[in-house]
Scaffold this motif. Structure first.
Motif, PDB file in Angstrom:
ATOM      1  N   ARG A 118       0.832  -1.208   0.000  1.00 25.66           N
ATOM      2  CA  ARG A 118       0.000   0.000   0.000  1.00 25.66           C
ATOM      3  C   ARG A 118       0.867   1.260   0.000  1.00 25.66           C
ATOM      4  O   ARG A 118       0.558   2.251  -0.660  1.00 25.66           O
ATOM      5  CB  ARG A 118      -0.934  -0.013   1.211  1.00 25.66           C
ATOM      6  CG  ARG A 118      -2.020  -1.080   1.164  1.00 25.66           C
ATOM      7  CD  ARG A 118      -3.067  -0.820   2.237  1.00 25.66           C
ATOM      8  NE  ARG A 118      -4.111  -1.838   2.213  1.00 25.66           N
ATOM      9  CZ  ARG A 118      -4.154  -2.878   3.013  1.00 25.66           C
ATOM     10  NH1 ARG A 118      -3.187  -3.058   3.908  1.00 25.66           N
ATOM     11  NH2 ARG A 118      -5.141  -3.762   2.933  1.00 25.66           N
ATOM     12  N   ARG A 122       1.004   4.128  -2.800  1.00 24.77           N
ATOM     13  CA  ARG A 122       0.748   5.520  -2.443  1.00 24.77           C
ATOM     14  C   ARG A 122       1.804   6.441  -3.044  1.00 24.77           C
ATOM     15  O   ARG A 122       1.487   7.484  -3.636  1.00 24.77           O
ATOM     16  CB  ARG A 122       0.721   5.675  -0.922  1.00 24.77           C
ATOM     17  CG  ARG A 122       0.339   7.085  -0.455  1.00 24.77           C
ATOM     18  CD  ARG A 122       0.685   7.301   1.005  1.00 24.77           C
ATOM     19  NE  ARG A 122       2.127   7.246   1.225  1.00 24.77           N
ATOM     20  CZ  ARG A 122       2.951   8.254   0.917  1.00 24.77           C
ATOM     21  NH1 ARG A 122       2.482   9.367   0.368  1.00 24.77           N
ATOM     22  NH2 ARG A 122       4.251   8.143   1.152  1.00 24.77           N
ATOM     23  N   LYS A 136      -5.447   8.210  -6.107  1.00 22.83           N
ATOM     24  CA  LYS A 136      -4.946   7.955  -4.756  1.00 22.83           C
ATOM     25  C   LYS A 136      -5.627   6.749  -4.125  1.00 22.83           C
ATOM     26  O   LYS A 136      -5.090   6.115  -3.213  1.00 22.83           O
ATOM     27  CB  LYS A 136      -5.160   9.195  -3.889  1.00 22.83           C
ATOM     28  CG  LYS A 136      -4.360  10.409  -4.361  1.00 22.83           C
ATOM     29  CD  LYS A 136      -4.662  11.630  -3.516  1.00 22.83           C
ATOM     30  CE  LYS A 136      -3.894  12.849  -4.020  1.00 22.83           C
ATOM     31  NZ  LYS A 136      -4.205  14.069  -3.227  1.00 22.83           N
ATOM     32  N   THR A 139      -4.358   2.725  -3.482  1.00 24.46           N
ATOM     33  CA  THR A 139      -3.779   2.095  -2.294  1.00 24.46           C
ATOM     34  C   THR A 139      -4.802   1.238  -1.564  1.00 24.46           C
ATOM     35  O   THR A 139      -4.447   0.428  -0.714  1.00 24.46           O
ATOM     36  CB  THR A 139      -3.250   3.164  -1.326  1.00 24.46           C
ATOM     37  OG1 THR A 139      -4.332   4.035  -0.961  1.00 24.46           O
ATOM     38  CG2 THR A 139      -2.152   3.981  -1.977  1.00 24.46           C
TER      39      THR A 139
END
Length: 355
Positions: A118, A122, A136, A139
């Motif tokens: 993750r 990101r 965004k 993630t």
């Protein structure tokens, strides 16, 4: 039905899974860990001359595996070597039959955990120019699946006989007329000479993807791989992770490996020719001491949906390198173009007003 393995937890009896970044199997319920036994053998490179004569079924003709889960009793059909039960999620690993297909010789274990995945996603999303704000959310992609992808590696010593030409520059003085005035100038020319010779090179672990289910361009972007960290194959590393069965035959992989090393050999030929310029007309390469092996490399496969379209992402399960598809924000691109036009207009106006 195939021969398969599931690994029960010594603490609670549930099925344990290989924990990325460790050398242990971990229970997803009680957290109990069992260390994977140290390898008792070395990774072996197989001689191509011996392999070529062995009987083997074409991979396209092999039937899918039918896993029978020891946890819930359900049957799952898959062409993967390792997978999860589609009903209870328990990890199942098939035993590869060497009479049907090439057995993996080495595995590069996962090091990147899902939490670390993750974080890498990101950072990747934040670094994409003109990406929509919705990127965004990549993630949060729960569809991410830890998957071992089959790859072939080839070792060989090449002997290449080439024919070409060596170009040597020289300068001559030319006379010309400009606006009625006679002038001279220096002009570079090239004289070509026949050249031939032999170059040798040793290649180690030329990597070729053994699957067509992932875009080659994305796989190339995940390199380099820390292949020296690979471990002798042990089925326990696969528990809890999907492992794709190769669908690129080793013979096909070898031809791809030859195409991959060809530019390196040509560059050696050019270096051997010398001079100021080189032409390589023909190269005849012999492959000596040719060996190969099947290796499993760790990749997180993820996908996300934006504006009704699915985008695929791959992440190197050792280094965290990210490759994949991404959408563009039309609004951000339009705003950037508008800003650029306004800046140019302001600069032009500034110089006009100064006159």
């Amino acid at each position: 039905m195939i021969t398969q393995t599931q690994y029960p937890c010594a603490g609670c009896g549930a099925n344990v899974e290989f924990a990325p970044g460790t050398t242990a199997l971990r229970c997803p319920y009680c957290g109990h860990e069992t260390q994977i036994a140290a390898a008792t053998r070395q990774v072996t490179e197989h001689e191509w001359s011996q392999f070529a004569g062995l009987p083997r079924k074409p991979i396209a003709l092999l039937a899918k595996h039918v896993f029978k889960c020891q946890n819930c009793g359900a049957e799952t059909e898959s062409d993967a070597i390792s997978d999860r039960c589609r009903f209870c999620g328990a990890a199942v690993v098939a035993e590869v039959n060497p009479e049907d297909q090439v057995v993996p010789e080495a595995v590069l274990p996962f090091a990147l955990t899902k939490q670390q995945l993750r974080e890498e996603l990101r950072k990747w999303a934040a670094s994409r120019w003109f990406a929509p704000n919705g990127l965004k959310k990549v993630t949060e992609a729960e569809s991410a699946k830890s998957t071992y992808l089959p790859h072939w590696t080839y070792d060989t010593r090449t002997v290449s006989h080439y024919q070409g030409q060596r170009g040597e520059h020289y300068w001559v003085t030319e006379t010309y007329t400009e606006n009625g005035e006679t002038k001279t100038r220096q002009v570079r020319k090239t004289q070509w000479h026949h050249a031939s010779g032999t170059v040798e090179r040793t290649f180690d672990d030329v990597l070729v993807a053994g699957t067509t289910k992932v875009t080659q361009q994305h796989l190339d972007a995940l390199e380099p791989w820390p292949l020296t960290d690979a471990q002798p194959f042990h089925a326990q590393y696969l528990a809890g992770h999907e492992t794709l069965r190769y669908d690129v035959e080793p013979e096909t992989g070898l031809e791809q490996a030859k195409r991959k090393v060809a530019p390196v050999i040509e560059q050696d030929c050019r270096h051997d020719i010398g001079g100021d310029e080189q032409r390589v007309d023909h190269v005849d390469t012999e492959y000596h001491e040719l060996t190969f092996k099947l290796m499993l490399l760790p990749v997180w496969l993820a996908c996300y949906i934006y504006a009704g379209k699915t985008y695929n992402i791959q992440v190197n399960g050792r280094t965290g390198e990210v490759a994949g598809e991404r959408p563009y924000s039309a609004a951000k691109i339009a705003a950037a173009i508008t800003a650029a036009v306004l800046i140019i207009a302001a600069i032009v106006a500034f110089f006009v007003l100064r006159k």
